[in-house]
Structure formats: C-alpha cells, structure tokens
Design a protein around this motif. Sequence first.
Motif, mmCIF file in Angstrom:
data_model
loop_
_atom_site.group_PDB
_atom_site.id
_atom_site.type_symbol
_atom_site.label_atom_id
_atom_site.label_comp_id
_atom_site.label_asym_id
_atom_site.label_seq_id
_atom_site.Cartn_x
_atom_site.Cartn_y
_atom_site.Cartn_z
ATOM 1 N N ALA A 17 13.575 12.576 17.843
ATOM 2 C CA ALA A 17 12.411 12.958 17.525
ATOM 3 C C ALA A 17 11.419 12.271 16.704
ATOM 4 O O ALA A 17 10.199 12.044 16.844
ATOM 5 N N VAL A 18 11.924 11.499 15.751
ATOM 6 C CA VAL A 18 11.231 10.577 14.985
ATOM 7 C C VAL A 18 10.773 9.298 15.799
ATOM 8 O O VAL A 18 9.658 8.797 15.603
ATOM 9 N N VAL A 19 11.629 8.783 16.654
ATOM 10 C CA VAL A 19 11.560 7.495 17.491
ATOM 11 C C VAL A 19 10.419 8.089 18.289
ATOM 12 O O VAL A 19 9.470 7.106 18.597
ATOM 13 N N ALA A 20 10.313 9.156 18.969
ATOM 14 C CA ALA A 20 9.471 9.624 20.041
ATOM 15 C C ALA A 20 8.189 9.788 19.497
ATOM 16 O O ALA A 20 7.168 9.184 20.163
ATOM 17 N N ARG A 24 4.633 7.386 20.261
ATOM 18 C CA ARG A 24 3.597 8.226 20.551
ATOM 19 C C ARG A 24 2.415 7.682 19.809
ATOM 20 O O ARG A 24 1.155 7.449 20.242
ATOM 21 N N PHE A 25 2.585 7.470 18.358
ATOM 22 C CA PHE A 25 1.668 7.161 17.615
ATOM 23 C C PHE A 25 1.245 5.261 17.857
ATOM 24 O O PHE A 25 -0.003 5.204 17.894
ATOM 25 N N VAL A 26 2.409 4.730 18.313
ATOM 26 C CA VAL A 26 1.746 3.384 18.643
ATOM 27 C C VAL A 26 1.083 3.286 20.238
ATOM 28 O O VAL A 26 0.168 2.644 20.249
ATOM 29 N N PRO A 154 4.727 18.278 12.294
ATOM 30 C CA PRO A 154 5.774 17.172 11.406
ATOM 31 C C PRO A 154 5.037 15.955 11.764
ATOM 32 O O PRO A 154 5.771 15.077 11.070
ATOM 33 N N ALA A 155 4.292 15.475 12.642
ATOM 34 C CA ALA A 155 3.667 14.191 13.041
ATOM 35 C C ALA A 155 3.378 13.515 11.793
ATOM 36 O O ALA A 155 3.592 12.555 11.499
ATOM 37 N N ASN A 156 2.767 14.211 10.939
ATOM 38 C CA ASN A 156 2.216 13.770 9.541
ATOM 39 C C ASN A 156 3.211 13.019 8.558
ATOM 40 O O ASN A 156 3.053 12.100 8.047
ATOM 41 N N LEU A 157 4.515 13.450 8.922
ATOM 42 C CA LEU A 157 5.485 13.038 8.021
ATOM 43 C C LEU A 157 5.997 11.558 8.702
ATOM 44 O O LEU A 157 6.183 10.565 7.880
ATOM 45 N N VAL A 158 5.793 11.508 10.085
ATOM 46 C CA VAL A 158 6.075 10.212 10.623
ATOM 47 C C VAL A 158 5.052 9.135 10.326
ATOM 48 O O VAL A 158 5.284 8.055 10.007
ATOM 49 N N ALA A 159 3.896 9.808 10.458
ATOM 50 C CA ALA A 159 2.714 8.781 10.151
ATOM 51 C C ALA A 159 2.661 8.396 8.896
ATOM 52 O O ALA A 159 2.249 7.254 8.582
#
Length: 188
Positions: A17-20, A24-26, A154-159
């Motif tokens: 999930a983190v990799v995906a 997506r951010f990239v 949770p995308a903000n955690l990856v960001a």
Amino acid sequence: MIVILGLGGVLVVLVLAVVASYNRFVRQHQLIDNAWANVDTELRRRYDLIPNLVETVRGYAHHERAALEALTQARSQAAESNGSPATQAADENVLVSALRGLLAVAEAYPDLEANEGFLDLQRQLVATEDRIQAARRFYNNNVRDYNTRVQSIPANLVARAFRFNEREYFDIDEALATASAPTASFDH
C-alpha cells in the motif's frame, strides 16, 4: 505460527500500500510538471506574438508610446519570470493589463483596426489566450487532486514520509479573471 504468518501478511499488504501510494504521488507530480510545461508553452507563444502586435500598432499610433513601452516592459518581465506559479501569475497580471491597454488604444485608430495584419495578430492572440486558460485549468485541476491526496489520510503519512509537499496553483488576479478576454473584431 499462524500469528507470525498473519502479521507477515499484514506487513506485506502495508508495504504494498505504501509503495502504491508513493508511485501514485510520483505520477501526479510528473503530471503537474507536464501541465506546467503546457502552461509555459502557451505563455511563450503569447510572448512571441506581442512584439509583432507592438510593431503593428507602432506603425499607426506613433504618439501612443506609453502604452507600447508598458507592454514591452511587462512582456520582458513576464518572459524572464521562471519562479513559482504565484510569481509567474503576478507577472502575467501585469502583462495582461498592459495588453488590454494596448488593445484599447488600438480602438481609437480605425485604419489600424481594419489592418489585416493587426486582425490576424488579434485572432492569434485570442486563440492563444483560450489555450492559456485551458492549460491553466488543466494544471490547477491536477494541483487540486495532488494537494487533496497530500492532505488526505492515510496518503498524507506517505506524503510526509517522502516529502511530497503541496504545490502552488497558477491563479490570476480576480479583476482579470472577471474581465473579458481580449477580443478580435472580424466585421471590418
């Protein structure tokens, strides 16, 4: 043993999930950069049209020097701007105001308004302004989607972990946004 396998499975799913999310951010980051390049291309096209427009008006309106100089200076400043979208937008606001001033001056010269070269430049300018607005909307829509992900759980955690920060919108001055675009008169 089952607990270890269960935790391992959860960990694998979490890593995927983190990799995906990272990928997506990239993709979104690249899409925004590409959209900005399209905005820049259309702005450069307008910068290329302006000297021809100035020379055409200069041939008819010799004593309108102030409007011609203001537009030339605003064009130079905007063309040299390579900062953030906010900086570029500020320079564009000055340029568009100067361009509107020049087109208003041209209305006082019937021979100029009937000149085919001037009419052609006006048509090109109107088409370019339309393309700039379309490119700006596309860019801002991509920035909106990206910024929404940067702020969403949770995308903000990856960001945060990978330093994907919010991007700037390319906003124009509200007075210019509500004004009509430069128009060409084709009934001469």
